[in-house]
Design a protein around this motif. Structure first.
Motif, PDB file in Angstrom:
ATOM      1  N   ILE A  37       0.948  -1.205  -0.471  1.00  0.00           N
ATOM      2  CA  ILE A  37      -0.336   0.135   0.057  1.00  0.00           C
ATOM      3  C   ILE A  37       0.941   0.985  -0.093  1.00  0.00           C
ATOM      4  O   ILE A  37       2.969   1.219   0.373  1.00  0.00           O
ATOM      5  N   GLN A  38       0.299   1.920  -0.531  1.00  0.00           N
ATOM      6  CA  GLN A  38       1.152   3.659  -0.574  1.00  0.00           C
ATOM      7  C   GLN A  38      -0.165   4.404   0.202  1.00  0.00           C
ATOM      8  O   GLN A  38      -1.186   4.943  -0.138  1.00  0.00           O
ATOM      9  N   ILE A  39       0.405   5.220   1.008  1.00  0.00           N
ATOM     10  CA  ILE A  39       0.154   6.190   1.952  1.00  0.00           C
ATOM     11  C   ILE A  39       0.167   7.265   1.187  1.00  0.00           C
ATOM     12  O   ILE A  39       1.555   7.994   1.430  1.00  0.00           O
ATOM     13  N   SER A  40      -0.582   8.603   1.390  1.00  0.00           N
ATOM     14  CA  SER A  40      -0.370   9.923   0.422  1.00  0.00           C
ATOM     15  C   SER A  40       0.462  10.626   1.722  1.00  0.00           C
ATOM     16  O   SER A  40       0.165  10.298   3.071  1.00  0.00           O
ATOM     17  N   THR A  41       1.013  11.920   1.210  1.00  0.00           N
ATOM     18  CA  THR A  41       1.428  12.642   2.367  1.00  0.00           C
ATOM     19  C   THR A  41       0.395  13.454   3.225  1.00  0.00           C
ATOM     20  O   THR A  41       0.792  13.108   4.623  1.00  0.00           O
ATOM     21  N   GLU A  42      -0.487  13.837   2.782  1.00  0.00           N
ATOM     22  CA  GLU A  42      -1.815  14.200   3.180  1.00  0.00           C
ATOM     23  C   GLU A  42      -2.216  13.299   4.240  1.00  0.00           C
ATOM     24  O   GLU A  42      -2.861  13.737   5.191  1.00  0.00           O
ATOM     25  N   ALA A  43      -2.623  11.861   4.238  1.00  0.00           N
ATOM     26  CA  ALA A  43      -2.880  10.863   5.219  1.00  0.00           C
ATOM     27  C   ALA A  43      -2.210  10.888   6.486  1.00  0.00           C
ATOM     28  O   ALA A  43      -2.415  10.966   7.485  1.00  0.00           O
ATOM     29  N   LEU A  44      -0.757  11.182   6.090  1.00  0.00           N
ATOM     30  CA  LEU A  44       0.535  11.067   6.923  1.00  0.00           C
ATOM     31  C   LEU A  44       0.550  11.985   8.002  1.00  0.00           C
ATOM     32  O   LEU A  44       0.221  12.490   8.477  1.00  0.00           O
ATOM     33  N   GLU A  45       0.558  13.152   6.952  1.00  0.00           N
ATOM     34  CA  GLU A  45       0.478  14.508   7.736  1.00  0.00           C
ATOM     35  C   GLU A  45      -0.905  14.541   9.008  1.00  0.00           C
ATOM     36  O   GLU A  45      -1.198  15.047  10.604  1.00  0.00           O
ATOM     37  N   MET A  46      -2.824  13.826   8.603  1.00  0.00           N
ATOM     38  CA  MET A  46      -3.253  14.247   9.174  1.00  0.00           C
ATOM     39  C   MET A  46      -3.274  12.684  10.253  1.00  0.00           C
ATOM     40  O   MET A  46      -3.520  13.079  11.492  1.00  0.00           O
ATOM     41  N   LEU A  47      -2.798  11.418  10.247  1.00  0.00           N
ATOM     42  CA  LEU A  47      -2.431  10.535  11.080  1.00  0.00           C
ATOM     43  C   LEU A  47      -1.518  11.246  12.569  1.00  0.00           C
ATOM     44  O   LEU A  47      -1.900  11.376  13.123  1.00  0.00           O
ATOM     45  N   ASN A  48      -0.433  12.127  11.616  1.00  0.00           N
ATOM     46  CA  ASN A  48       0.612  13.041  12.862  1.00  0.00           C
ATOM     47  C   ASN A  48      -0.072  14.101  13.797  1.00  0.00           C
ATOM     48  O   ASN A  48      -0.128  13.676  14.838  1.00  0.00           O
ATOM     49  N   GLN A  49      -0.759  14.836  12.936  1.00  0.00           N
ATOM     50  CA  GLN A  49      -2.247  15.916  13.611  1.00  0.00           C
ATOM     51  C   GLN A  49      -2.946  14.814  14.428  1.00  0.00           C
ATOM     52  O   GLN A  49      -3.103  15.333  15.383  1.00  0.00           O
ATOM     53  N   SER A  50      -3.573  13.863  14.062  1.00  0.00           N
ATOM     54  CA  SER A  50      -4.374  13.357  15.478  1.00  0.00           C
ATOM     55  C   SER A  50      -3.536  12.247  16.090  1.00  0.00           C
ATOM     56  O   SER A  50      -4.291  12.911  17.183  1.00  0.00           O
ATOM     57  N   LYS A  51      -2.246  12.147  15.962  1.00  0.00           N
ATOM     58  CA  LYS A  51      -1.890  11.832  17.624  1.00  0.00           C
ATOM     59  C   LYS A  51      -1.007  13.109  18.071  1.00  0.00           C
ATOM     60  O   LYS A  51      -1.068  12.835  19.874  1.00  0.00           O
ATOM     61  N   THR A  52      -1.123  14.003  17.513  1.00  0.00           N
ATOM     62  CA  THR A  52      -0.471  15.070  18.636  1.00  0.00           C
ATOM     63  C   THR A  52      -1.790  15.961  19.407  1.00  0.00           C
ATOM     64  O   THR A  52      -1.912  15.528  19.929  1.00  0.00           O
ATOM     65  N   ASP A  53      -2.862  15.603  18.598  1.00  0.00           N
ATOM     66  CA  ASP A  53      -4.133  15.890  19.021  1.00  0.00           C
ATOM     67  C   ASP A  53      -4.612  15.420  20.177  1.00  0.00           C
ATOM     68  O   ASP A  53      -5.285  15.488  21.089  1.00  0.00           O
ATOM     69  N   ASP A  54      -4.526  14.126  20.441  1.00  0.00           N
ATOM     70  CA  ASP A  54      -4.657  13.162  21.123  1.00  0.00           C
ATOM     71  C   ASP A  54      -4.186  13.498  22.778  1.00  0.00           C
ATOM     72  O   ASP A  54      -5.146  13.117  23.520  1.00  0.00           O
ATOM     73  N   ALA A  55      -3.284  14.112  22.702  1.00  0.00           N
ATOM     74  CA  ALA A  55      -2.480  14.101  24.467  1.00  0.00           C
ATOM     75  C   ALA A  55      -3.606  15.286  24.907  1.00  0.00           C
ATOM     76  O   ALA A  55      -3.745  15.172  25.989  1.00  0.00           O
ATOM     77  N   ALA A  56      -3.905  15.904  24.355  1.00  0.00           N
ATOM     78  CA  ALA A  56      -4.540  17.200  24.421  1.00  0.00           C
ATOM     79  C   ALA A  56      -6.396  16.553  24.780  1.00  0.00           C
ATOM     80  O   ALA A  56      -6.710  16.812  25.474  1.00  0.00           O
ATOM     81  N   ARG A  57      -6.545  15.921  23.709  1.00  0.00           N
ATOM     82  CA  ARG A  57      -7.556  15.674  24.410  1.00  0.00           C
ATOM     83  C   ARG A  57      -7.906  14.533  25.406  1.00  0.00           C
ATOM     84  O   ARG A  57      -9.285  14.548  26.448  1.00  0.00           O
TER      85      ARG A  57
END
Length: 91
Positions: A37-57
């Protein structure tokens, strides 16, 4: 004339004649290709953003749980009414 063995349960089983090495030959013929599979850069950015937002949540959830357990959590009725109104109006 008698016919013995008609409808025998242990008669000829066509599945016993399958040749498992033939399956392995097919794997070798295709090169043993694996799915990729190939994951687009946009999808990787969304994944990383959700991980950083996860701590605050998680911190916010812990804060709310503590307030509920202590009995100090209060619902802002004005804010709740505005959100319900917006949702019902489809905004």
């Amino acid at each position: 004339m008698k016919i013995h063995g008609y409808n025998r349960l242990n008669g000829i089983n066509p599945y016993q004649k399958l040749n498992p090495p033939a399956v392995e030959k097919n794997k070798k013929a295709t090169g043993g290709a694996k799915d990729e599979i190939q994951i687009s850069t946009e999808a990787l950015e969304m994944l990383n953003q959700s991980k950083t937002d996860d701590a605050a949540r998680k911190a916010r959830i812990q804060e709310l749980k503590a307030q509920v357990q202590e009995g100090t959590y209060r619902v802002d009725s004005q804010k709740l009414a505005e959100k319900l109104y917006d949702e019902l109006k489809g905004r």
